[in-house]
Design a protein around this motif. Structure first.
Motif, short mmCIF file in Angstrom:
data_model
loop_
_atom_site.label_atom_id
_atom_site.label_comp_id
_atom_site.label_asym_id
_atom_site.label_seq_id
_atom_site.Cartn_x
_atom_site.Cartn_y
_atom_site.Cartn_z
N LEU A 400 -28.08 0.92 -2.21
CA LEU A 400 -26.89 1.69 -1.83
C LEU A 400 -25.97 0.85 -0.95
O LEU A 400 -24.75 0.86 -1.13
CB LEU A 400 -27.32 2.96 -1.08
N GLU A 401 -26.56 0.11 0.00
CA GLU A 401 -25.75 -0.72 0.88
C GLU A 401 -25.03 -1.81 0.08
O GLU A 401 -23.86 -2.10 0.31
CB GLU A 401 -26.61 -1.35 1.97
N GLY A 402 -25.76 -2.40 -0.90
CA GLY A 402 -25.13 -3.41 -1.75
C GLY A 402 -24.00 -2.83 -2.57
O GLY A 402 -22.93 -3.44 -2.70
N LEU A 403 -24.22 -1.62 -3.11
CA LEU A 403 -23.18 -0.97 -3.91
C LEU A 403 -21.95 -0.65 -3.07
O LEU A 403 -20.82 -0.95 -3.47
CB LEU A 403 -23.76 0.32 -4.51
N LEU A 404 -22.18 -0.08 -1.87
CA LEU A 404 -21.05 0.29 -1.02
C LEU A 404 -20.35 -0.94 -0.45
O LEU A 404 -19.14 -0.92 -0.21
CB LEU A 404 -21.53 1.19 0.12
N THR A 405 -21.10 -2.03 -0.23
CA THR A 405 -20.47 -3.28 0.21
C THR A 405 -19.55 -3.81 -0.88
O THR A 405 -18.43 -4.27 -0.60
CB THR A 405 -21.55 -4.33 0.53
N THR A 406 -20.02 -3.74 -2.14
CA THR A 406 -19.19 -4.17 -3.26
C THR A 406 -17.93 -3.33 -3.35
O THR A 406 -16.82 -3.85 -3.53
CB THR A 406 -19.98 -4.06 -4.58
N ILE A 407 -18.09 -2.01 -3.21
CA ILE A 407 -16.94 -1.11 -3.26
C ILE A 407 -15.97 -1.43 -2.13
O ILE A 407 -14.75 -1.47 -2.32
CB ILE A 407 -17.40 0.36 -3.19
N THR A 408 -16.52 -1.68 -0.94
CA THR A 408 -15.68 -2.00 0.22
C THR A 408 -14.91 -3.30 -0.02
O THR A 408 -13.70 -3.39 0.26
CB THR A 408 -16.53 -2.14 1.49
N ASN A 409 -15.60 -4.31 -0.55
CA ASN A 409 -14.94 -5.59 -0.85
C ASN A 409 -13.84 -5.41 -1.89
O ASN A 409 -12.76 -6.01 -1.79
CB ASN A 409 -15.96 -6.61 -1.35
N GLN A 410 -14.12 -4.57 -2.90
CA GLN A 410 -13.11 -4.31 -3.92
C GLN A 410 -11.92 -3.58 -3.32
O GLN A 410 -10.77 -3.89 -3.66
CB GLN A 410 -13.73 -3.49 -5.06
N ASP A 411 -12.21 -2.64 -2.44
CA ASP A 411 -11.11 -1.92 -1.78
C ASP A 411 -10.25 -2.88 -0.96
O ASP A 411 -9.01 -2.79 -0.94
CB ASP A 411 -11.66 -0.82 -0.87
N GLU A 412 -10.91 -3.81 -0.25
CA GLU A 412 -10.17 -4.79 0.55
C GLU A 412 -9.35 -5.70 -0.34
O GLU A 412 -8.20 -6.05 -0.02
CB GLU A 412 -11.15 -5.61 1.40
N MET A 416 -5.31 -6.09 -0.41
CA MET A 416 -4.61 -7.36 -0.32
C MET A 416 -3.62 -7.54 -1.47
O MET A 416 -2.48 -8.00 -1.27
CB MET A 416 -5.61 -8.51 -0.32
N LYS A 417 -4.04 -7.14 -2.68
CA LYS A 417 -3.14 -7.26 -3.83
C LYS A 417 -1.97 -6.30 -3.71
O LYS A 417 -0.84 -6.65 -4.09
CB LYS A 417 -3.93 -6.99 -5.11
N ASP A 418 -2.23 -5.10 -3.17
CA ASP A 418 -1.13 -4.16 -2.95
C ASP A 418 -0.11 -4.73 -1.98
O ASP A 418 1.12 -4.58 -2.17
CB ASP A 418 -1.68 -2.83 -2.41
N LYS A 419 -0.61 -5.39 -0.92
CA LYS A 419 0.31 -6.02 0.04
C LYS A 419 1.11 -7.13 -0.62
O LYS A 419 2.31 -7.29 -0.37
CB LYS A 419 -0.48 -6.57 1.23
N GLU A 420 0.46 -7.93 -1.50
CA GLU A 420 1.14 -9.00 -2.20
C GLU A 420 2.19 -8.45 -3.15
O GLU A 420 3.31 -8.97 -3.26
CB GLU A 420 0.12 -9.85 -2.97
N ILE A 421 1.85 -7.36 -3.83
CA ILE A 421 2.81 -6.71 -4.74
C ILE A 421 4.02 -6.21 -3.95
O ILE A 421 5.16 -6.37 -4.37
CB ILE A 421 2.13 -5.55 -5.50
N THR A 422 3.76 -5.60 -2.80
CA THR A 422 4.85 -5.10 -1.96
C THR A 422 5.75 -6.24 -1.50
O THR A 422 6.99 -6.13 -1.51
CB THR A 422 4.27 -4.37 -0.73
N ARG A 423 5.11 -7.38 -1.15
CA ARG A 423 5.90 -8.54 -0.72
C ARG A 423 6.76 -9.08 -1.86
O ARG A 423 7.95 -9.39 -1.67
CB ARG A 423 4.95 -9.64 -0.22
N LEU A 424 6.18 -9.17 -3.05
CA LEU A 424 6.93 -9.69 -4.22
C LEU A 424 8.05 -8.73 -4.61
O LEU A 424 9.15 -9.17 -5.02
CB LEU A 424 5.98 -9.91 -5.39
N GLN A 425 7.80 -7.43 -4.52
CA GLN A 425 8.85 -6.46 -4.84
C GLN A 425 10.02 -6.60 -3.89
O GLN A 425 11.19 -6.53 -4.30
CB GLN A 425 8.27 -5.05 -4.78
N ALA A 426 9.71 -6.81 -2.60
CA ALA A 426 10.79 -7.01 -1.62
C ALA A 426 11.57 -8.28 -1.94
O ALA A 426 12.81 -8.32 -1.80
CB ALA A 426 10.19 -7.07 -0.22
N LYS A 427 10.87 -9.31 -2.39
CA LYS A 427 11.53 -10.57 -2.74
C LYS A 427 12.43 -10.39 -3.96
O LYS A 427 13.55 -10.91 -4.01
CB LYS A 427 10.47 -11.64 -3.02
#
Length: 477
Positions: A400-412, A416-427
């Motif tokens: 369970l800890e491994g699964l939730l760690t994977t989910i957490t890493n994916q969420d992070e 990060m990709k959402d922030k990059e998309i927001t930055r590119l959209q502003a550009k």
């Protein structure tokens, strides 16, 4: 020079309601809201506010000569936030004087330090964060629930970078030694230990209003004379108690607050100062280690954990609760976490004790230790079912800890990709604005070319005339 370290604990249990076996699976709310509001308002009116006002007066009248320390459990602070916020506001006022220190302790006022190191660390960190939010400073000294301590617990606390810890000056631990020195943890010398003077503390918190006590009545000058009479090398006098001792255990009618308010002046006349735990840990060197292989506390004559784990009922409830500790921590569900805090509180196990005690025990709604055990186990049964329902029970904690760690890493990663998309959209938006601006300026350029075109034929005509003139001159010749 002798110095007094005066410390008060503030904790308020979240009362559980009557919960039947047939409520399991149908009712997930475990608390007696009426009793919680009634009890916290009662203790705030009869003890906390009068005592804190007296302490504020002591600081102001002594010219900041008087100093004091407090620790607050997280669950206690939650009750104060809901029903008696004036207590927290008064503590914030006291904090502004610079004469008050706030200590760390487990958020739930529970027993996690005895069984689950990760849970204990997590609770202490959460409580440190809450204290810092309220009072603007991170605690540097820890006070475990009911002063529970052992060598192993001390080593854990030292690893968390605390400079000191409070515990009990129990006779079976000290032997011939005095509690009036600074000691250190046997497993990590960097953690200093401040040991409670049992007699001096209990003279105020347990015996002050007892007319059958041989020391009755107790006066502030006699109390300070007793402290001043200790050998010169015994410099640190640790007096620890619950704040509710002032007003509840010792009623205001006993003149307990008048006694306390007289202490600073009586101490000053005898050259005795007041210090906070951190000041003592930083200024005074340890005289040696204290070996505590078995756990001690400040409760009952035995000064151990038998008040919470002394009979089979208590141990069964304790073991069942902490059997899901890792799963609760890994799952990190907000509602489960809140119930986990309230169910961990040590009072729940104290209600199940069958030991005789020299301190009165109010069991609240429970008629007997078995009644307390039955009600708690019904609630615990429902709680554990909810924990297991979060994720399949056939998935062990490591998976369970491994699964939730994977989910957490994916969420992070998604974040990060959402922030990059927001930055590119502003550009892109910025580039589009610049393009639009350039397009708006384009019509002026063709007009300029047209004007230049009109001028060009005039130049060619002039050149043609210049070429014709030599031709005419040749004909004349």
């Amino acid at each position: 020079m002798k110095t007094i370290c005066l410390y008060f604990e503030i904790h308020q249990i979240t009362h559980l309601k009557r919960y039947r076996f047939f409520d399991i699976g149908t009712d997930h709310y475990y608390y007696d809201d009426y009793e919680n509001e009634r009890s916290i308002n009662d203790i705030a009116e009869r003890s906390y506010m009068p005592a804190l006002n007296a302490i504020q007066e002591m600081i102001e009248k002594s010219g900041q000569y008087f100093k004091v320390a407090f620790s607050l459990s997280g669950v206690g602070m939650e009750q104060l936030e809901l029903h008696a916020p004036q207590v927290l506001e008064k503590l914030q006022e006291l904090n502004q004087t610079g004469c008050v220190e706030f200590l760390a302790e487990p958020y739930s006022h529970g027993l996690s330090s005895l069984v689950n190191e990760e849970t204990f660390k997590s609770e202490v960190k959460r409580q440190c964060t809450k204290i810092e939010e309220y009072f603007g400073k991170k605690p540097t000294v820890l006070r475990n629930s009911s002063l529970i301590y052992s060598d192993e617990i001390g080593a854990t606390v030292a690893d968390m970078d605390f400079v000191g810890m409070l515990t009990e000056g129990a006779k079976h631990v000290l032997g011939w030694k005095s509690p009036h020195y600074v000691y250190h943890c046997a497993m990590n010398p960097k953690l200093k230990l401040l040991l409670r003077d049992v007699r001096l503390s209990d003279d105020i918190s347990l015996r002050f209003a007892n007319s059958d006590w041989e020391g009755y009545p107790l006066f502030a000058d006699n109390y300070m004379n007793d402290i001043a009479s200790f050998p010169e090398e015994e410099q640190v006098i640790n007096i620890f108690m619950e704040l509710s001792a002032l007003g509840i255990a010792q009623p205001l009618s006993s003149n307990i607050l008048e006694f306390v308010k007289a202490l600073p002046e009586c101490a000053k006349q005898r050259g005795i100062t007041f210090s906070t735990p951190t000041e003592i840990c930083k200024k005074i060197k340890s005289v040696g280690e204290i070996n505590v292989p078995d756990t001690l506390s400040w409760v009952d004559e035995e000064r151990d954990v038998s008040s919470w784990l002394g009979n089979p009922m208590q141990r069964e409830a304790f073991n069942k609760l902490y059997s899901v500790a890792d799963r609760v921590r890994i799952a990190n569900d907000p509602r489960i976490n809140q119930d986990w805090d309230y169910l961990q509180a040590s009072n729940n196990f104290r209600f199940m004790t069958t030991k005789p005690s020299n301190v009165g025990l109010d069991r609240g709604i429970y008629a007997s230790p078995f009644d307390a055990f039955t009600n708690y186990m019904n609630i615990l049964g429902d709680f554990i079912n909810r924990v297991n329902d979060l994720y399949p029970t056939d998935v062990d904690n490591d998976q369970l800890e491994g699964l939730l760690t994977t989910i957490t890493n994916q969420d992070e990663e998604i974040e990060m990709k959402d922030k990059e998309i927001t930055r590119l959209q502003a550009k892109i938006e910025k580039i589009e604005k610049e393009v639009a601006k350039l397009r708006a300026e384009k019509p002026e350029k063709p007009a300029a070319k047209k004007t230049a075109a009109k001028k060009a034929p005039a130049k060619r005509t002039t050149a043609k005339k210049a070429a014709e003139k030599p031709a005419e001159a040749a004909e004349e010749k």
